[in-house]
Design a protein around this motif. Structure first.
Motif, short mmCIF file in Angstrom:
data_model
loop_
_atom_site.label_atom_id
_atom_site.label_comp_id
_atom_site.label_asym_id
_atom_site.label_seq_id
_atom_site.Cartn_x
_atom_site.Cartn_y
_atom_site.Cartn_z
N UNK A 1 -15.08 -19.54 -2.13
CA UNK A 1 -14.83 -20.60 -3.10
C UNK A 1 -13.38 -21.07 -2.95
N UNK A 2 -13.17 -22.38 -3.00
CA UNK A 2 -11.83 -22.97 -2.94
C UNK A 2 -11.66 -23.87 -4.16
N UNK A 3 -10.62 -23.59 -4.95
CA UNK A 3 -10.35 -24.41 -6.14
C UNK A 3 -9.36 -25.51 -5.80
N UNK A 4 -9.72 -26.73 -6.12
CA UNK A 4 -8.84 -27.89 -5.91
C UNK A 4 -8.40 -28.37 -7.29
N UNK A 5 -7.13 -28.13 -7.67
CA UNK A 5 -6.72 -28.33 -9.07
C UNK A 5 -6.24 -29.74 -9.43
N UNK B 1 -0.60 -32.68 -2.65
CA UNK B 1 -1.72 -32.00 -1.99
C UNK B 1 -1.33 -31.33 -0.68
N UNK B 2 -0.42 -31.93 0.09
CA UNK B 2 -0.02 -31.32 1.35
C UNK B 2 0.63 -29.95 1.12
N UNK C 1 -7.69 -35.79 0.89
CA UNK C 1 -7.99 -36.46 2.16
C UNK C 1 -8.77 -35.54 3.09
N UNK C 2 -9.61 -36.13 3.92
CA UNK C 2 -10.50 -35.32 4.75
C UNK C 2 -9.73 -34.44 5.73
N UNK C 3 -8.55 -34.89 6.21
CA UNK C 3 -7.83 -34.06 7.17
C UNK C 3 -7.31 -32.78 6.50
N UNK D 1 -18.94 -45.04 1.98
CA UNK D 1 -19.37 -44.72 3.35
C UNK D 1 -18.31 -44.09 4.24
N UNK D 2 -17.06 -44.60 4.27
CA UNK D 2 -16.07 -43.94 5.14
C UNK D 2 -15.82 -42.48 4.74
N UNK D 3 -15.74 -42.24 3.44
CA UNK D 3 -15.51 -40.89 2.95
C UNK D 3 -16.68 -39.99 3.31
N UNK D 4 -17.89 -40.49 3.16
CA UNK D 4 -19.07 -39.70 3.45
C UNK D 4 -19.17 -39.39 4.94
N UNK D 5 -18.78 -40.34 5.78
CA UNK D 5 -18.78 -40.09 7.23
C UNK D 5 -17.80 -38.98 7.57
N UNK D 6 -16.62 -39.00 6.93
CA UNK D 6 -15.62 -37.97 7.18
C UNK D 6 -16.13 -36.59 6.75
N UNK D 7 -16.80 -36.53 5.60
CA UNK D 7 -17.34 -35.26 5.13
C UNK D 7 -18.42 -34.73 6.07
N UNK D 8 -19.23 -35.63 6.59
CA UNK D 8 -20.27 -35.21 7.54
C UNK D 8 -19.64 -34.62 8.79
N UNK D 9 -18.55 -35.22 9.28
CA UNK D 9 -17.87 -34.69 10.47
C UNK D 9 -17.30 -33.29 10.21
#
Length: 396
Positions: free
Chosen positions: A9-13, A40-41, A77-79, A111-119
């Motif tokens: 589990x990872x908590x993102x606060x 976030x970084x 961010x996805x990265x 859509x761009x966010x979803x594509x990044x999550x799929x990758x």
């Protein structure tokens, strides 16, 4: 007690806003600058520090679920999400076919966010819809409206994560039963595979809780909530959903594998401030302090233990297991935590043929299915009362 396949589990606060019902640990970001110390970084760097310094016997342990919760993980961010996944893959043996789940708010789903999550390999996405009535969403302090929530579900369905879920809250002030059922139907029609229905809980530390304490609003009456819950169960059954846990419904093959670990007494390890872990019979939580977490780069952070005797651990496992439709095997539970036979006797737990169980069976709150003890539908409605009556003497 240890072994088996872990859940991670990872908590993102971070959240855009703090909703009026929420008492989770988070940092609202809307309308205020998040300084470099809380960026976030910086958080991800600390999170990687906690993960990368994980020691034996955890390092290299097999894991088959990874859940990003919060807060709002979809704000990252996805990265940065990719960096966390990479660190976890290096520290643990994340098995092929693992469930990688992420919670998202509707305003972050496109859509761009979803594509990044799929990758990144995300296989399960849960969208925090909460309501499809704009008045209720305003009361809850949600930053989206109903149309945005439905658009997010449509975009996610088109993008094709293996499992698409949604969260809804029932028992909202002023909510009518037909309105709530209509919202459930619309979410189902949007193509979700999983639905979590949570009864509104009012906490002292939340805005809604304070408003209720002052008499400025009133949630739905208990009998109306019960009627709504039963109607929702019937509706979702008709739509092909399994009611597999008190608050959770899934199409066949789409149960939350990660959450089942919580309910079936399996081990999991959490990362980030306020994240909880359960390992070798020990429960503990990371301190809810983002600033300290980042300052220490996730290393040597304060942890708060939840000390319990074996009877307490067994009671926790009993209550968690009863939340599942399959229920629990009392004797197997007792053998896991203490002496026998009957294994439960040495723990102070109710025995299968004892008076506590008998009274709840007679009251129609529990039922037996073979060797297992299960809540009835009526029992689910008053599960907290059932658990209190099963609590071993001396525990609270």
């Amino acid at each position: 007690m240890s072994g088996g396949t872990l859940g991670l589990y990872v908590h993102v606060p971070y959240c855009t806003v703090r909703c009026s019902y929420c008492d989770f640990y988070l940092i609202p970001t809307h309308g205020r600058a998040v300084g470099p110390g809380r960026a976030p970084e910086a958080y991800i760097a600390a999170l990687r520090g906690e993960i990368e310094t994980i020691g034996t016997p955890l390092r290299g342990r097999a894991a088959d679920t990874l859940h990003f919760g919060g807060g709002t993980p979809s704000l990252l961010p996805s990265h940065l999400l990719g960096q966390v996944i990479e660190a976890l893959r290096a520290a643990f043996s994340l098995q092929s076919g693992s469930e990688i789940a992420l919670e998202a708010n509707p305003e972050d789903v496109d859509p761009p966010r979803l594509e990044a999550l799929a990758r990144l390999g995300v296989t399960r996405l849960t969208v925090g819809v909460q309501s499809l009535d704009d008045r209720r969403l305003g009361l809850l302090g949600r930053p989206h409206d109903a149309s945005r929530a439905l658009a997010a579900l449509a975009a996610a369905r088109a993008a094709g994560p293996r499992s698409l879920g949604a969260d809804l809250i029932l028992g909202l002030p002023g909510q009518e039963i037909p309105e709530a059922l209509d919202g459930i139907r619309r979410v189902v029609d949007a193509g979700v595979d999983h639905l979590s229905l949570y009864i509104l809980e009012l906490h002292d530390r939340t805005r809604l809780g304070r408003e209720a304490a002052l008499g400025r609003l009133a949630p739905m009456a208990d009998d109306a909530v019960a009627a709504l819950y039963e109607a929702a169960c019937d509706l979702l059954s008709e739509c092909g959903f399994e009611h597999y846990e008190i608050s959770n419904f899934a199409r066949p093959g789409h149960r939350s594998r990660h959450n089942i670990k919580y309910w079936s007494d399996a081990e999991y390890v959490g990362f980030g401030p306020s994240a909880h872990s359960y390992l070798s019979g020990r429960r503990y939580a990371n301190a809810s302090d983002l600033d300290a977490y980042i300052a220490r780069r996730g290393i040597g952070i304060d942890r708060i233990d939840d000390p319990q005797p074996p009877a307490g651990r067994a009671a926790e496992a009993l209550f968690a297991g009863l939340r599942l439709t399959e229920g629990v095997d009392l004797e197997a539970l007792g053998r896991r935590y203490g002496p026998g036979p009957p294994a439960t006797a040495g723990l102070g737990l109710p025995q299968a043929d004892g008076p506590e169980i008998g009274e709840l069976l007679a009251a129609g709150l529990l039922e037996r299915r073979g060797e297992r003890l299960c809540l009835t539908r009526r029992g689910r409605l008053v599960s907290n009362e059932v658990f209190e009556r099963l609590l071993p003497a001396g525990l609270s």
